[in-house]
Design a protein around this motif. Structure first.
Motif, PDB file in Angstrom:
ATOM      1  N   UNK B 215       0.694  -1.174  -0.151  1.00  0.00           N
ATOM      2  CA  UNK B 215      -0.039   0.245   0.048  1.00  0.00           C
ATOM      3  C   UNK B 215       0.771   1.249  -0.161  1.00  0.00           C
ATOM      4  N   UNK B 216       1.941   1.208   0.626  1.00  0.00           N
ATOM      5  CA  UNK B 216       2.850   2.552   0.802  1.00  0.00           C
ATOM      6  C   UNK B 216       3.238   2.813  -0.763  1.00  0.00           C
ATOM      7  N   UNK B 217       3.695   1.655  -1.665  1.00  0.00           N
ATOM      8  CA  UNK B 217       4.398   1.748  -2.630  1.00  0.00           C
ATOM      9  C   UNK B 217       3.139   2.258  -3.820  1.00  0.00           C
ATOM     10  N   UNK B 218       1.859   1.921  -3.407  1.00  0.00           N
ATOM     11  CA  UNK B 218       0.835   2.229  -4.278  1.00  0.00           C
ATOM     12  C   UNK B 218       0.427   3.704  -4.191  1.00  0.00           C
ATOM     13  N   UNK B 219       0.308   4.140  -2.569  1.00  0.00           N
ATOM     14  CA  UNK B 219      -0.153   5.307  -2.329  1.00  0.00           C
ATOM     15  C   UNK B 219       0.710   6.295  -3.033  1.00  0.00           C
ATOM     16  N   UNK B 220       2.151   6.014  -2.708  1.00  0.00           N
ATOM     17  CA  UNK B 220       3.221   6.795  -2.957  1.00  0.00           C
ATOM     18  C   UNK B 220       3.149   7.022  -4.609  1.00  0.00           C
ATOM     19  N   UNK B 221       3.245   5.958  -5.486  1.00  0.00           N
ATOM     20  CA  UNK B 221       2.886   6.084  -6.751  1.00  0.00           C
ATOM     21  C   UNK B 221       1.773   7.012  -7.403  1.00  0.00           C
ATOM     22  N   UNK B 222       0.726   6.679  -6.455  1.00  0.00           N
ATOM     23  CA  UNK B 222      -0.504   7.358  -6.808  1.00  0.00           C
ATOM     24  C   UNK B 222      -0.485   8.808  -6.618  1.00  0.00           C
ATOM     25  N   UNK B 223       0.118   9.216  -5.724  1.00  0.00           N
ATOM     26  CA  UNK B 223       0.074  10.750  -5.280  1.00  0.00           C
ATOM     27  C   UNK B 223       1.063  11.333  -6.225  1.00  0.00           C
ATOM     28  N   UNK B 224       1.995  10.878  -6.626  1.00  0.00           N
ATOM     29  CA  UNK B 224       3.183  11.268  -7.643  1.00  0.00           C
ATOM     30  C   UNK B 224       2.236  11.397  -9.111  1.00  0.00           C
ATOM     31  N   UNK B 225       1.606  10.480  -9.425  1.00  0.00           N
ATOM     32  CA  UNK B 225       0.819  10.590 -10.653  1.00  0.00           C
ATOM     33  C   UNK B 225      -0.343  11.563 -10.616  1.00  0.00           C
ATOM     34  N   UNK B 226      -0.848  11.589  -9.160  1.00  0.00           N
ATOM     35  CA  UNK B 226      -2.101  12.666  -9.414  1.00  0.00           C
ATOM     36  C   UNK B 226      -1.461  14.025  -9.354  1.00  0.00           C
ATOM     37  N   UNK B 227      -0.234  14.388  -8.817  1.00  0.00           N
ATOM     38  CA  UNK B 227       0.256  15.534  -8.994  1.00  0.00           C
ATOM     39  C   UNK B 227       0.753  15.854 -10.280  1.00  0.00           C
ATOM     40  N   UNK B 228       1.113  15.032 -11.065  1.00  0.00           N
ATOM     41  CA  UNK B 228       1.692  15.112 -12.368  1.00  0.00           C
ATOM     42  C   UNK B 228       0.253  15.168 -13.403  1.00  0.00           C
ATOM     43  N   UNK B 229      -0.630  14.355 -13.027  1.00  0.00           N
ATOM     44  CA  UNK B 229      -1.945  14.608 -13.625  1.00  0.00           C
ATOM     45  C   UNK B 229      -2.715  16.048 -13.463  1.00  0.00           C
ATOM     46  N   UNK B 230      -2.437  16.520 -12.414  1.00  0.00           N
ATOM     47  CA  UNK B 230      -3.071  17.893 -12.064  1.00  0.00           C
ATOM     48  C   UNK B 230      -2.268  18.684 -12.999  1.00  0.00           C
ATOM     49  N   UNK B 231      -0.949  18.861 -12.973  1.00  0.00           N
ATOM     50  CA  UNK B 231      -0.422  19.693 -13.848  1.00  0.00           C
ATOM     51  C   UNK B 231      -0.767  19.626 -15.433  1.00  0.00           C
TER      52      UNK B 231
END
Ligand SMILES: Nc1ncnc2c1ncn2[C@@H]1O[C@H](COP(=O)(O)OP(=O)(O)OP(=O)(O)O)[C@@H](O)[C@H]1O
Ligand SMILES: [Mg+2]
Lengths: 252, 365
Positions: B215-231
């Motif tokens: 879950x830590x890996x998934x959440x970290x990756x998701x947060x990273x991608x959401x950030x990029x997605x918002x950009x």
């Protein structure tokens, strides 16, 4: 005698019907370098990876610093350092960044530059792994296994594929790490390496440990059986020639 | 707490890694832009929109007959003659954009011998943007007839019930769908590749050595991608404003928050696929299975009201549907996050379910 830090009892691994590790027992003592030797497919990597909580254990078990690997894999992971036989790192991050990343996973404050200094990669701090030579990569791999100040360090064939200079360099590194009090379990196919580095070695074949002692004792036992080398023993071998000609300095 | 700190450090370094990956950057930042511009021109071209109109004709005059004929032959209106009750019901389902009532005696000649009267158009206030487009168009038609009749004052009047304000273009209607499509592309197509590459190289396995959980890996990756997605969404939105004169009617906070929630939800699908798949070959068919219905049934390209009712009942539960609907409501109807309860509820349930699945099915190698 030093305390036992790794206690392996009846450790077993099955892949389908095939049993690749057949109920092995051994102890590793605190502070020693323990070698596992054996031909390809003997089960060395499988054994290490069970101890590292990377593969499920099918029978028996192991205690690392008193912690049961089967019951508390995460606790074991916190106190060990691991260099996998084949591994890779993100190529987009620099060595320093990678060490920070691994440190973060252990919730440890890391000192990337100190670690790189130790493995002689200080000047590569801002490089990425794909620009490193084989020997540098192995040394970085060792550095990355030290971010959590482990009690036991597992090295799976750390010198395979390295040139004689790089190999000697890694030997020194292993000895330096041993001096800091870390227990080391390593596998190798190089007998002179085992003889030089290991306090004790286990010889594995076909999923079983068939011999376990100090290199000197193993040799004495063999000689007692009346063993004689076929060829006349030379005072130097081709590797000595190679080192003599090319020097001990690292290339890369 | 320690676990979350590890997630945070991983998020930061994953993001750094992402920004160094030129190909990944192209596919997340540049590719959706190209797509937006191309589809923006296709969907937002100068061709005039067409409207589905229910017609209730209560007038028998010659003028009204001609008027109905002409309107039917035109390309702008899809006319269906019907009665008021069923028209109203169908408009409620979105099958009609508006109801046009021709009152009794419409088109009867006045003292000066000119046809006159007042048309009434009814529409669903929830579909204000369509209605305003419809009214503007109809007014245009009446204006041109008026002009032909050479009148100083206009004998034909259009009476509009609710108030309409801005003139929305075709592009304005389409942007929500385009954003939805981009979110899907970023979240599923480019995401589902992610882990499989790291599994192949073994760098994921190297991380498994550390005491971190899936879950830590998934959440970290998701947060990273959401950030990029918002950009990426910000880029798309700025392009929409600059190139297509997008008419933003909602507030930016609702837009940002809602896109973030939607992105988080859709990215969960990419994470689940990528986490489960051992390699790209396993990921590809699953990606297709999940994205195809989203692509065709979420109202990205085809309005959901064109579908049979039973299908509409299904499509509203496809996770991208409430996202596209919600974006449309914010962007073109000026709704705020508080108005989007039903959408947020469906998205929330999906998000919960998909991340639990992602944690469960994750494989390190
Ligand atoms: N994931 C797996 N599935 C099935 N069999 C496996 C798997 N991993 C290893 N094996 C088998 O287990 C046996 C032991 O493999 P292992 O990698 O432990 O050997 P090794 O001693 O490390 O060999 P080498 O010196 O080549 O590294 C081999 O026969 C191998 O084919
Ligand atoms: Mg091996």
């Amino acid at each position: 005698m030093a305390e036992t830090i790794v206690e392996v009892r009846g450790l077993t691994k099955k892949y389908g019907k095939k049993t690749t590790v057949r109920g092995i027992d051994f102890d590793v003592r605190e502070g020693e370098v323990f070698g596992i030797l054996g031909p390809n497919g003997a089960g060395k990597t499988t054994t290490l990876e069970m101890l590292e909580a990377l593969r499920p254990i099918d029978g028996g078990g192991a205690l690392l610093d008193g912690i049961d690997v089967k019951k508390h894999p995460h606790k074991v992971k916190e106190i060990i350092g691991v260099q996998l036989q084949s591994t890779s790192f993100f190529n987009q991050l620099t060595l320093v960044e990678l060490l920070r990343l691994f440190g973060g996973m252990y919730h440890q404050t890391v000192h990337p530059y100190k670690l790189l200094e130790m493995v002689n990669l200080r000047d590569k701090a801002k490089s990425t792994v794909d620009t490193l030579s084989g020997g540098q990569r192995q040394r970085f791999s060792v550095a990355s296994a030290l971010v959590n100040k482990p009690k036991v360090l597992f090295l799976d064939e750390p010198t395979t594929g390295l040139d004689p200079q790089a190999r000697r360099n890694l030997w020194e590194l292993v000895q330096d790490i041993q001096k800091t009090g870390i227990t080391i379990v390593l596998t190798t196919h190089y007998m002179e390496e085992a003889q030089l580095l290991c306090d004790r070695v286990a010889i594995m074949d076909n999923g079983k440990i068939i011999a376990l002692d100090t290199p000197d004792n193993l040799i004495k036992d063999l000689l007692k059986k009346g063993f004689k080398k076929k060829a006349e023993v030379q005072q130097a071998d081709l590797e000595d020639v190679f080192i003599d000609l090319t020097g001990k300095d690292l290339r890369e | 707490m320690k676990d979350l700190n590890a997630v945070w450090i991983m998020t930061k370094l994953f993001t750094l890694r992402f920004f160094r990956d030129k190909i990944a950057l192209f596919f997340t930042l540049v590719f959706p832009l190209i797509f937006l511009v191309i589809f923006g021109f296709i969907f937002g071209g100068n061709e005039s929109p067409s409207f589905n109109v229910a017609l209730i004709n209560k007038s028998q005059t010659d003028f009204s007959k001609t008027f109905v004929e002409e309107t039917k032959n035109g390309e702008i209106f899809q006319i269906t003659e019907t009665d008021f009750e069923s028209a109203k019901e169908k408009m409620g389902r979105g099958e009609f954009d508006a109801i046009l009532e021709i009152p009794e005696g419409f088109g009867a000649l006045d003292e000066q011998g000119r046809p006159s009267g007042t048309l009434t158009s009814y529409f669903d206030p929830g579909d204000e943007q369509v209605a305003s487009g419809f009214q503007a168009t109809l007014q245009g038609v009446l204006d041109s007839i008026n002009a032909e009749l050479v009148q100083v004052e206009k004998p034909l009047q259009l009476e509009s019930k609710p108030i309409q304000t801005a003139n929305l273009t075709r592009f304005d209607y389409t942007l929500a769908g385009l954003l939805g499509f981009s979110i899907m592309g970023l979240g599923i197509f480019s995401m589902s590749e992610g882990f499989t590459v790291d599994k192949k190289t073994g760098s994921l396995r190297r991380m498994k050595v550390a005491p971190i959980r899936a879950w830590q890996l998934i959440v970290a990756t998701a947060l990273n991608r959401i950030f990029v997605g918002m950009i990426s969404i910000a880029f798309l939105f700025i392009t929409a404003l600059l190139i297509f004169d997008f008419n933003m009617r909602g507030d930016y906070i609702s837009f940002a928050l809602f896109s973030m929630i939607g992105t988080a939800c859709i990215f969960g699908f990419g994470m689940a696929i990528a986490g489960w798949a051992k390699d790209a070959n396993q990921a590809a068919p699953l990606t297709q299975i999940i994205t195809l219905p989203m692509m065709f049934l979420s109202g990205i390209f085809f309005p959901t009201f064109l579908m049979p009712v039973w299908l509409q009942n299904v499509t509203q539960f496809i996770p991208l549907t409430p996202i596209v609907d919600g974006l449309r409501m914010v962007l073109t109807e000026g709704k705020t996050l508080l108005d989007l309860g039903p959408q947020l509820a469906i998205i929330g349930v999906w998000t919960l379910v998909i991340y639990l699945i992602a944690f469960k099915v994750f494989r390190w190698e």
